[in-house]
Design a protein around this motif. Structure first.
Motif, PDB file in Angstrom:
ATOM      1  N   ALA A   1     -20.307   1.773-143.586  1.00 60.97           N
ATOM      2  CA  ALA A   1     -21.613   1.389-144.125  1.00 60.97           C
ATOM      3  C   ALA A   1     -22.093   2.419-145.139  1.00 60.97           C
ATOM      4  N   LEU A   2     -21.994   3.694-144.788  1.00 63.79           N
ATOM      5  CA  LEU A   2     -22.444   4.750-145.689  1.00 63.79           C
ATOM      6  C   LEU A   2     -21.601   4.786-146.957  1.00 63.79           C
ATOM      7  N   THR A   3     -20.284   4.676-146.799  1.00 64.14           N
ATOM      8  CA  THR A   3     -19.376   4.767-147.943  1.00 64.14           C
ATOM      9  C   THR A   3     -19.613   3.648-148.951  1.00 64.14           C
ATOM     10  N   ASN A   4     -20.043   2.490-148.459  1.00 60.49           N
ATOM     11  CA  ASN A   4     -20.229   1.335-149.331  1.00 60.49           C
ATOM     12  C   ASN A   4     -21.680   1.108-149.732  1.00 60.49           C
ATOM     13  N   THR A   5     -22.495   2.151-149.605  1.00 60.29           N
ATOM     14  CA  THR A   5     -23.881   2.084-150.054  1.00 60.29           C
ATOM     15  C   THR A   5     -23.955   2.496-151.528  1.00 60.29           C
ATOM     16  N   ALA A   6     -24.698   1.741-152.307  1.00 60.06           N
ATOM     17  CA  ALA A   6     -24.833   2.024-153.731  1.00 60.06           C
ATOM     18  C   ALA A   6     -25.602   3.317-153.969  1.00 60.06           C
ATOM     19  N   ASN A   7     -25.439   3.890-155.142  1.00 54.20           N
ATOM     20  CA  ASN A   7     -26.234   5.058-155.521  1.00 54.20           C
ATOM     21  C   ASN A   7     -27.723   4.751-155.340  1.00 54.20           C
ATOM     22  N   ARG A   8     -28.424   5.693-154.735  1.00 56.91           N
ATOM     23  CA  ARG A   8     -29.856   5.585-154.443  1.00 56.91           C
ATOM     24  C   ARG A   8     -30.175   4.417-153.512  1.00 56.91           C
ATOM     25  N   GLY A   9     -29.166   3.966-152.796  1.00 57.95           N
ATOM     26  CA  GLY A   9     -29.367   2.889-151.843  1.00 57.95           C
ATOM     27  C   GLY A   9     -29.867   3.404-150.505  1.00 57.95           C
ATOM     28  N   HIS A  10     -29.986   2.472-149.558  1.00 53.71           N
ATOM     29  CA  HIS A  10     -30.499   2.776-148.226  1.00 53.71           C
ATOM     30  C   HIS A  10     -29.464   2.363-147.188  1.00 53.71           C
ATOM     31  N   CYS A  11     -29.131   3.291-146.305  1.00 53.08           N
ATOM     32  CA  CYS A  11     -28.177   3.057-145.225  1.00 53.08           C
ATOM     33  C   CYS A  11     -28.933   3.195-143.906  1.00 53.08           C
ATOM     34  N   VAL A  12     -28.923   2.126-143.108  1.00 54.37           N
ATOM     35  CA  VAL A  12     -29.731   2.069-141.880  1.00 54.37           C
ATOM     36  C   VAL A  12     -28.810   2.041-140.671  1.00 54.37           C
ATOM     37  N   MET A  13     -29.118   2.869-139.685  1.00 53.82           N
ATOM     38  CA  MET A  13     -28.346   2.916-138.446  1.00 53.82           C
ATOM     39  C   MET A  13     -29.184   2.346-137.306  1.00 53.82           C
ATOM     40  N   VAL A  14     -28.709   1.234-136.710  1.00 53.25           N
ATOM     41  CA  VAL A  14     -29.403   0.685-135.542  1.00 53.25           C
ATOM     42  C   VAL A  14     -28.483   0.588-134.325  1.00 53.25           C
ATOM     43  N   GLY A  15     -27.162   0.630-134.528  1.00 52.97           N
ATOM     44  CA  GLY A  15     -26.232   0.569-133.405  1.00 52.97           C
ATOM     45  C   GLY A  15     -26.324   1.828-132.561  1.00 52.97           C
TER      46      GLY A  15
END
Length: 362
Positions: A268-282
């Motif tokens: 998920a983190l690796t495929n986040t765009a520049n200045r994007g948002h990565c959310v962890m809920v698991g």
């Protein structure tokens, strides 16, 4: 259960069947007294009580939790929805016959988290969650605080309400943290019930493309069948190419891990765009990654998101009614309370959609 004690119409039984989780992947059927609501409380006749992945991870298999996840041997089930059958003294917001979904954490009402509507983060030792520290929904009746009960809008079913009580509320909160909108592509890693919820709600909130990573063939097929995702990737090694093709190599503006798996989180983190948002809920597990290369140099914002607020849960129930959407679309298995062993075994296998225990006409 012919011994009747209450004076409601129809009268309520003195005792009821219920389910506890002693660990070791077993279910215990017990008979307990039907509670009486005190000041500020209501008694609900259960209509739907769904099984959450956290129940499997931290209670059913083994009692792993501490603090907020410490299981105290209570009636299980923290995703309840039912009908009000009795109101306690001082309750003015609900009446007998109201259908409600239950926010499953009761806080102190006075700490900073409670004051902003997030009892999930309550810091008081009196904090208690249904199914963890206070009796939950795997029974015929549930004693709840009136403040924790949200009326089901017209058209929203009891099963919908149960799913919103935790899983869909969790997904919605995470999407809000990520700021999802029509400007964004969404990647969801893990298409279990919470991941399916994130995909469904992400589309309604405007995501132009929804990509899902799910190695389990049954769950991947369900996501396709329900048309919740535009692209499903079952081989993690193919995810980067799939995201690149769908986003012109930029990555997804919002990504969310719903699996708790370290490799999926990293994906998920690796495929986040520049200045994007990565959310962890698991929930559970760990994650290790090169901070500069993956986070700082791409100026990504990471969010940890835990369940939802009372306000956002109420907001989601209203939106579902406006959209004509039904979370119960992701339910693949329904069981009676007497068959709770089968319900938990199916959920623990990790290949189903949502599993729910229903009673009455739910």
């Amino acid at each position: 259960m012919t011994d009747l004690a209450r004076t409601s119409n129809p009268p309520l039984p003195r005792q009821m069947p219920a389910v506890r989780l002693p660990g070791n992947s077993t279910v215990e059927h017990v008979t307990v007294d039907v509670p009486t609501p005190g000041p500020g409380q209501v008694l609900l006749r259960m209509r739907a009580s769904s099984v959450c992945g956290s129940d499997i991870r931290a209670i059913y298999r083994e009692h792993l939790g501490h603090g907020a996840e410490a299981y105290q041997g209570v009636i299980a089930g923290h995703e309840p929805s039912g009908d009000v059958v009795e109101v306690g003294p001082g309750v003015t917001t609900l009446t007998v016959g109201d259908g409600v979904a239950v926010y499953h954490i009761t806080g102190c009402g006075a700490c900073a988290e409670c004051r902003i509507g997030y009892p999930i983060g309550c810091t008081s030792p009196t904090r208690a969650a249904h199914g963890w520290q206070r009796d939950g929904g795997h029974a015929e009746f549930l004693l709840a605080e009136a403040v924790s009960c949200l009326r089901l809008p017209e058209g929203v079913t009891h099963v919908d309400g149960a799913l919103v009580s935790c899983g869909f509320g969790t997904a919605y909160e995470g999407l809000l943290r990520g700021g999802i909108s029509g400007r964004d592509r969404l990647l969801v890693t893990g298409l279990g019930p919470v991941g399916l919820a994130a995909a469904m709600l992400g589309k309604h909130l405007g995501a132009s493309t929804v990509i899902g990573l799910e190695p389990n063939a049954e769950r991947a097929a369900l996501a396709r069948e329900l048309d919740l995702v535009d692209i499903v990737v079952t081989d993690p090694d193919e995810l980067a190419d799939a995201v690149g093709d769908a986003t012109d190599g930029r990555g997804c503006e919002v990504t969310m891990d719903c699996s708790g798996n370290e490799h999926a989180r990293l994906a998920a983190l690796t495929n986040t765009a520049n200045r994007g948002h990565c959310v962890m809920v698991g929930e559970g597990g760990q994650m290790t990654f090169p901070v500069s290369d993956l986070l700082i140099h791409h100026q990504i914002t990471m969010h940890g998101s835990w369940v939802s607020s009372l306000g956002h849960m109420a907001e989601l129930l209203d939106l579902l009614a406006r959209w004509g959407e039904h979370p119960e679309r992701i339910v693949t298995h329904r069981f009676a309370l007497a068959d709770a062993e089968d319900a938990y075994a199916v959920a623990a296998a990790g290949a189903s959609g949502k599993v729910v225990i229903t009673t009455g006409d739910a």
